[in-house]
Design a protein around this motif. Sequence first.
Motif, PDB file in Angstrom:
ATOM      1  N   GLU A  26       0.832  -1.204   0.000  1.00  0.00           N
ATOM      2  CA  GLU A  26       0.000   0.000   0.000  1.00  0.00           C
ATOM      3  C   GLU A  26       0.868   1.255   0.000  1.00  0.00           C
ATOM      4  O   GLU A  26       0.574   2.220  -0.715  1.00  0.00           O
ATOM      5  N   GLN A  27       1.965   1.256   0.772  1.00  0.00           N
ATOM      6  CA  GLN A  27       2.854   2.414   0.775  1.00  0.00           C
ATOM      7  C   GLN A  27       3.483   2.639  -0.594  1.00  0.00           C
ATOM      8  O   GLN A  27       3.635   3.778  -1.040  1.00  0.00           O
ATOM      9  N   ARG A  28       3.853   1.568  -1.288  1.00  0.00           N
ATOM     10  CA  ARG A  28       4.422   1.709  -2.631  1.00  0.00           C
ATOM     11  C   ARG A  28       3.387   2.273  -3.597  1.00  0.00           C
ATOM     12  O   ARG A  28       3.700   3.089  -4.459  1.00  0.00           O
ATOM     13  N   ALA A  32       3.650   5.769  -5.595  1.00  0.00           N
ATOM     14  CA  ALA A  32       3.562   5.796  -7.057  1.00  0.00           C
ATOM     15  C   ALA A  32       2.501   6.787  -7.520  1.00  0.00           C
ATOM     16  O   ALA A  32       2.670   7.462  -8.536  1.00  0.00           O
ATOM     17  N   ARG A  33       1.407   6.894  -6.794  1.00  0.00           N
ATOM     18  CA  ARG A  33       0.359   7.838  -7.181  1.00  0.00           C
ATOM     19  C   ARG A  33       0.764   9.282  -6.930  1.00  0.00           C
ATOM     20  O   ARG A  33       0.371  10.185  -7.661  1.00  0.00           O
ATOM     21  N   GLN A  34       1.560   9.498  -5.868  1.00  0.00           N
ATOM     22  CA  GLN A  34       1.955  10.867  -5.524  1.00  0.00           C
ATOM     23  C   GLN A  34       3.077  11.376  -6.419  1.00  0.00           C
ATOM     24  O   GLN A  34       3.155  12.558  -6.695  1.00  0.00           O
ATOM     25  N   GLN A 110      12.209   5.215  -6.473  1.00  0.00           N
ATOM     26  CA  GLN A 110      11.283   4.352  -5.749  1.00  0.00           C
ATOM     27  C   GLN A 110      11.551   4.434  -4.254  1.00  0.00           C
ATOM     28  O   GLN A 110      12.673   4.656  -3.834  1.00  0.00           O
ATOM     29  N   PRO A 111      10.517   4.221  -3.420  1.00  0.00           N
ATOM     30  CA  PRO A 111      10.769   4.191  -1.983  1.00  0.00           C
ATOM     31  C   PRO A 111      11.616   2.968  -1.645  1.00  0.00           C
ATOM     32  O   PRO A 111      11.576   1.971  -2.371  1.00  0.00           O
TER      33      PRO A 111
END
Length: 137
Positions: A26-28, A32-34, A110-111
């Motif tokens: 969910e964090q990824r 990605a959306r932000q 990427q995070p």
Amino acid sequence: MNNPDPESDKMRSPTSDFTQAIGNKEQRKIHARQTKPDGGVWFGLGFTGLIGWSTVAPTMLGMAIGAWLDRQYPSRLSWTLALMLGGLTLGCLVAWEWVSQEQERMAKSQPPDDDSPSLEDGVAHIHNETPVKQKNE
């Protein structure tokens, strides 16, 4: 001091692993959306064209030089074919390098990914099974 016991990781329940995997995924997705990719669809189309031309241009140049050499210096060997393959090889190497650089740039944006199990691993642990790869039929 409060040192975590290395044995405590072994005692975690499969449900907590599964919950952690869902949270990480969910964090990824949120990240990605932000973060908008550079240019979106137009960037992808442009990059595809860049890769195509980086392959086609050296191939065509090799063919042109080879055809000129075949006319100027006729021989049993085809310079056109040899230089076409050389140009294609050079173009593919250049394209590969550009794709590698872009992939590294995307990976840096990427995070950070931790070593938590994936969702499939979590489901398998809940059912006390080992993950099985599915065959494409």
